[in-house]
Design an enzyme around this catalytic site. Sequence first.
Site, PDB file in Angstrom:
ATOM      1  CG  ASP C 120      -2.221  -0.765   0.992  1.00  0.00           C
ATOM      2  OD1 ASP C 120      -2.593  -0.971  -0.178  1.00  0.00           O
ATOM      3  OD2 ASP C 120      -2.851  -1.174   1.990  1.00  0.00           O
ATOM      4  CG  HIS C 169      22.497   4.566  11.209  1.00  0.00           C
ATOM      5  ND1 HIS C 169      22.511   4.801  12.545  1.00  0.00           N
ATOM      6  CD2 HIS C 169      22.304   5.780  10.611  1.00  0.00           C
ATOM      7  CE1 HIS C 169      22.323   6.091  12.772  1.00  0.00           C
ATOM      8  NE2 HIS C 169      22.189   6.709  11.622  1.00  0.00           N
TER       9      HIS C 169
END
Lengths: 237, 237, 237, 237
Positions: C120, C169
């Site tokens: 979506d 990260h």
Amino acid sequence: MMLKELREQVYEANMDLPKYGLVVFTWGNASQVDRERGLFVIKPSGVPYDELTPESMVVCDFDCNVVEGDLNPSSDTPTHAYLYRQWDNVGGIVHTHSSQAVSWAQAGRPIPCYGTTQADYFYGEVPCMRGLTKDEIEEAYELNTGKVIVEGFKDLDPVSHPGCLVRNHGPFSWGKDAAQAVYHAVVIEEVAKMALHTEQLCVSAGKPIEEALAPQYLLDKHYMRKHGPNAYYGQGK
Amino acid sequence: MMLKELREQVYEANMDLPKYGLVVFTWGNASQVDRERGLFVIKPSGVPYDELTPESMVVCDFDCNVVEGDLNPSSDTPTHAYLYRQWDNVGGIVHTHSSQAVSWAQAGRPIPCYGTTQADYFYGEVPCMRGLTKDEIEEAYELNTGKVIVEGFKDLDPVSHPGCLVRNHGPFSWGKDAAQAVYHAVVIEEVAKMALHTEQLCVSAGKPIEEALAPQYLLDKHYMRKHGPNAYYGQGK
Amino acid sequence: MMLKELREQVYEANMDLPKYGLVVFTWGNASQVDRERGLFVIKPSGVPYDELTPESMVVCDFDCNVVEGDLNPSSDTPTHAYLYRQWDNVGGIVHTHSSQAVSWAQAGRPIPCYGTTQADYFYGEVPCMRGLTKDEIEEAYELNTGKVIVEGFKDLDPVSHPGCLVRNHGPFSWGKDAAQAVYHAVVIEEVAKMALHTEQLCVSAGKPIEEALAPQYLLDKHYMRKHGPNAYYGQGK
Amino acid sequence: MMLKELREQVYEANMDLPKYGLVVFTWGNASQVDRERGLFVIKPSGVPYDELTPESMVVCDFDCNVVEGDLNPSSDTPTHAYLYRQWDNVGGIVHTHSSQAVSWAQAGRPIPCYGTTQADYFYGEVPCMRGLTKDEIEEAYELNTGKVIVEGFKDLDPVSHPGCLVRNHGPFSWGKDAAQAVYHAVVIEEVAKMALHTEQLCVSAGKPIEEALAPQYLLDKHYMRKHGPNAYYGQGK
């Protein structure tokens, strides 16, 4: 209305089950016994928690007759009654479908003692009872659940192991009163979560899960410093 | 304004979805039918939950025409309408993207019945529907989602299995009204989480997951004591 | 004080990060650009969320000069500035250390598209950028983080893939404004959790994870019904 | 009453433990030292958090004598005292049974540094101490827990590694004061969760977990930009 104080205590214990995240909808119940009168107070069956009151609690005798109350008692009443009959030193009982504990029950596995969090309350593993047979289920399911628990504890002390899992079902816990039974239900849920993750960390590192077991002398120490004759945890109450 | 009471019920059911942690943003919808009038009320499409009101709910007929309402109905309206047309005994429908249920749908797996928590509401597994074909998706995606569900239930009763997963998509559930459909959506999310952890505990112990399946006679007992002709759970309502 | 409305929007977007459970302490930041003035507003560095105000937000130009504000801007400001310089169609940027997304970043893996929840908003996977080299880190870490992201998108459209993971990260996301960048940060966290569990359910059933991938025609449908020229989701705003 | 301000700080730090979800019931404690007086303030043993007050905190000297207070200090007091005696640069200490960190402790594994979230506070892994021997446990359990931690840090700096796991037990953390020790306890819990999921994502993709380790130069950069001589994160306080 009889047993007013006991009703309040059982009401509070039941209300603590959703508060600690152990219960959604009506999937749990707590009870507490009055040994002198041979009666116990238990949650009514299928009533939502936010509609409960001390007055709606149901008073039963050890044969599961309703002594006072307009509502049906929990469908698990025969399990509670049987445990109270068999175990003199148990004052309160809790049953839930808390998700981490249920996962171990569904896997049919006792929760191994991997550390001090569990050892502070269980002197070893959280045992898993055998499943009931077809006959036991069809004949008297809830009563026989109690019988299977007592059978599983024939070599265990319900004080040093204040709870268990029933296979394909979920956790039962107990204590000196309903409040302590709730406490032990929280302990089981917490250690169930920790033990699952402990095993996953063994798997991802290629380490046998047996290597994670807490040594016996650590169990001895943690259990005894809280519960032994020379306990020194807390305020000596 | 028509169907005032039904609007309120559908509004409440929709508001329960974020309350139970099943929905973030606008990722879910609930509807309920009025069989006499041949109409159903459903959430408007893409409207944030905190802006919903009973008045903003949309009234549709079974051909998905908007009979009353200023807003577009949920984009999943054709799925709801098709299920209402095909299943006379369904009164409310819910669709969410709740994360545990979606995970099973994405894995393309039915949720096996590992214990009594599931057996209390599902008489066996939570079935997983096949994925839609390219043609079915391009032709009429939402209508064909309904058709795939009905196809998947050709040998199943939507009352004894009040919900399912649609592959690579997520859960649909239903019940006698929208409130019960929400209840079943919570059940699916809870048992999805429990079953995932059950399997992980089998894996870490080197045990086949099939050994965790609940025996048929346990399913019979739990399902029947709540839903059979001699049900004795609850207050006999 | 300049850019009053923009300051309010950036403040609100930053406050939404802990509200949605994406940030503990000060581990996240949101910014939004004013293209006409060539300025953007960003969270100050290391200031706890409950001490933030619209007035404490920092106004910077695209060379990271502070144009207005008493506090240092987020240490990630050069990453934001570089992305605004390179991508004209991006209006807001968010960076967090939300735990599920970080787990994928740490594993160095893009999040595969296993279902419609992701489709979506992302037209395929959530891409994972390569790690920075020693030289890139030592020379200009935050600027080069931006460069590595733009490099990773040389064959991707930042509109159809409104976010990414940076290896070892965490997630960065963006949108037409800061509020939409927050929305996409929530999407990434949700699909990260679902995809982890999807893979675990494949593992426990002995099924290759590739079999769980959503087919291309499902991605096409879900992405296009929300974002294509004939989109029909929502209220047509 | 002595050390009024310190009592308030220790009280606040203890109350933050349940607030951050690190503690259920009484399973945690925080303390802070007054180096000039050679005293520290610590939580009383086994007292529920909602009954704590600044006045109920206990003042001890480094030999664990209660200098002021009516209640018994935490049973872990000898561990705290030993660490204060050995480590001049530690001002506050926290111990909890937070579930993610306990899982690593139970698995007997240090938490590898897989990314920047950990590198911002730990210059490498969160170390896991060896288990205590039978003799160490029976002789002086809590004191020897402190000794095992100091032994495990003989080649590590408690400032660059502000916490650890004790095998089969749980996390200890520390900092310049009790508030910072709480902060580091939250960091350990967060990175424990992320690292578990990181490893699971390696397992499901058939990738060795070692490939997920953050490179040394990334650790250098993240640790130094917050804690090095030229730190530039935050407001330069």
